[in-house]
Design an enzyme around this catalytic site. Structure first.
Site, PDB file in Angstrom:
ATOM      1  N   CYS A  85     -55.611  48.922  40.016  1.00 26.11           N
ATOM      2  CA  CYS A  85     -56.476  48.089  39.403  1.00 26.11           C
ATOM      3  C   CYS A  85     -57.701  47.749  40.252  1.00 26.11           C
ATOM      4  CB  CYS A  85     -55.681  46.756  39.190  1.00 26.11           C
ATOM      5  SG  CYS A  85     -56.413  45.719  37.861  1.00 26.11           S
ATOM      6  N   HIS A 129     -50.588  48.693  36.608  1.00 24.39           N
ATOM      7  CA  HIS A 129     -49.701  47.818  37.735  1.00 24.39           C
ATOM      8  C   HIS A 129     -48.281  48.451  37.129  1.00 24.39           C
ATOM      9  CE1 HIS A 129     -52.414  45.136  39.459  1.00 24.39           C
ATOM     10  NE2 HIS A 129     -52.860  44.939  38.233  1.00 24.39           N
TER      11      HIS A 129
END
Length: 523
Positions: free
Chosen positions: A362, A447
């Site tokens: 991310c 994630h």
């Protein structure tokens, strides 16, 4: 099990608030433990946290963002997580401001003074906002109670934060609005638990105290009989019994919540006590960047026998690492500047040039790219990235919230996405979970991907080969099974060390009558 918890149709289920003497007293794990204990008794139970401040979040199947602790508690209750379980989420962007996520969607950025009404004008503005938010959270709680036999609510911080009581919608403000009893958890490992219990109660108003039904001691080490005289004196002072003494439990490894806690430098994620499956261990260094988010991404690595995961903030701590992880962050540009100031950026670039593995997730993925254009999060404009991946990132006003699934390294993978940055991949050696790999540098917005067992093992084999380590992933590590075992351990703690009969009565029958007032009460 009595009739109220078994009530069918439209009957409202029971409720309980798990408050705490402090942040990190154990509210999250106690709530999860009660949920797991109840569901094992055949009770339809759901978790709830009205307002959460955390950088550790999760995306539901419906695309709503909630605190990851509530997703963990939903797993404990064996129900699917929903936005109803965490209607207000505050994601800190600095010490003084947070993004406000309402019913799973971001609605704006507010300073703490603006949110809590710290000025005369703010107080007037917050009065209306508090009523609106309180109405939202009580509606969500009411819906959960309508569809479940019991709802276990988690408080935030301490209910005795007297400076915030008038704005409270998560502790006694919620308990009073919903007329549910509260138990207060105290961490005895920190010391001063009796003073904490007494002081917490004595700083509440008469009306709030009337809802505080008892206490739970958490993280006790030693012979519980030595504690019993103090518990008896506490009952004499407050008129309330202690409903359990939970022992200190090592290796629970549950999802942590507080994104503003002390530095994680040097902290080692708890892992399975098992030797490596091959000849070598594998060392993972996670850069503890500012505003680090979803650092639980590395829990699945720590669960592997022979994998040691450590959080670091110095370039020399990368020297013996086989894999360096750049985790997510709520401040990508700020974290990038921090890496450069600390000398970590140069150390990571040297690793990449030497063909040593680096993984960005991310915000970490965004930092590894060539360029970041940010008029949303930092408003810094165009900023050079580390230039280790052929990626250009532009921050969009709308947040991406998704639950992607796909394949990588020949294995199925699932994950979730929470980001404003939109990545344009312009090259690389191979695609990687909607990101890319260039040499030994990997990047993705996903994630949770490392929780996919086959993919995690394939990735670790690639890392070990690039690092020159004779590390072999264990063939039978199943992260989901380990997580279930951890949640069962939490349920065992409640079942074996709490007064479950008293807890059931509180959930079923509500607030006990005649709880005494402990002076002086709220100022």
């Amino acid at each position: 099990m009595s009739g109220r918890l078994r009530a069918a149709g439209g009957a409202v289920g029971g409720g309980l608030l798990v408050a705490g003497t402090t942040s990190d007293a154990g509210k999250s794990v106690v709530t999860a433990g009660i949920c797991r204990w109840l569901v094992r008794q055949g009770v339809r139970v759901a978790p709830f946290k009205a307002q959460n401040m955390s950088l550790n979040s999760f995306v539901t199947r419906e695309g709503a963002e909630i605190g990851r602790a509530q997703a963990m508690q939903a797993a404990a209750a064996r129900v699917a997580p929903t936005a109803l379980m965490n209607p207000v989420l505050l994601k800190p962007g600095s010490d003084r401001s947070s993004q406000v996520v309402l019913l799973g969607k971001p609605v704006g950025e507010l300073s703490a003074r603006g949110y809590f009404g710290g000025t005369s004008q703010g107080k007037a503005q917050y009065a209306g906002r508090r009523e609106q938010l309180l109405g939202t959270v009580t509606d969500c709680l009411q819906e959960l109670r309508r569809t479940h036999d019991a709802v276990i609510c988690e408080g935030a911080g301490s209910p005795a934060e007297i400076n915030l009581r008038r704005t409270d919608i998560v502790n006694m403000g919620l308990a009073r609005a919903a007329r549910i009893p509260a138990v207060v958890v105290g961490d005895i490992d920190r010391g001063g638990v009796f003073a904490s219990f007494f002081g917490t109660t004595a700083l509440l108003s008469k009306e709030d105290q009337a809802l505080v039904a008892g206490y739970l001691v958490n993280k006790f080490r030693g012979d519980v009989t030595l504690l019993e005289p103090g518990l008896a004196m506490l009952r004499g002072l407050t008129g309330r019994q202690t409903l359990g003494v939970l022992p200190f439990a090592h290796g629970l490894g549950i999802d942590e919540e507080d994104g503003l806690r002390v530095s994680l430098r040097g902290a080692v994620r708890e892992s399975v006590v098992a030797p490596p499956h091959g000849a070598d261990v594998l060392r993972v260094a996670v850069c503890a960047v500012p505003l680090m988010s979803n650092f639980t991404d590395v829990d699945a690595l720590a669960a592997e026998p022979g994998v040691v995961v450590r959080f670091v903030d110095r370039p020399e701590e990368l020297a013996d690492a086989d894999l360096v992880v750049l985790p997510g962050t709520r401040g990508t540009v700020r974290a990038l500047a921090w890496l450069r100031e600390r000398g970590l950026a140069d150390a990571i670039a040297r690793r990449a040039a030497e063909g040593r593995p680096v993984l960005g997730i991310c915000g970490g993925f965004q930092m590894l790219g060539e360029r970041i254009e940010d008029e949303v999060e930092s408003k810094a404009g165009v900023v050079d990235g580390l230039g280790l991946l052929p990626v250009r990132v532009r921050f969009a006003a709308e947040k991406t919230l998704a639950r992607p699934a796909g394949e990588a390294l020949g294995e199925p993978v699932e994950g979730y996405e929470i980001h404003h940055g939109v990545a344009e991949v312009t090259g690389g050696d191979e695609e990687f979970l909607d990101g890319c790999r260039a040499g030994s540098v990997w990047g993705t917005h996903w994630h949770g991907s490392l929780e996919s067992d086959g993919f995690r093992r394939a990735f670790l084999r690639r890392v070990a080969a690039d690092a020159g380590r004779a590390f072999v992933p264990a063939p039978d590590t199943r992260f989901g099974v380990l997580r279930e075992e951890q949640l069962d351990r939490l349920g065992d703690l409640i079942e074996e060390h709490a007064d479950t009969g008293a807890l059931l009565r509180l959930i079923e029958e509500g607030v006990p009558e005649g709880l005494p007032f402990v002076p002086p009460g709220a100022p």
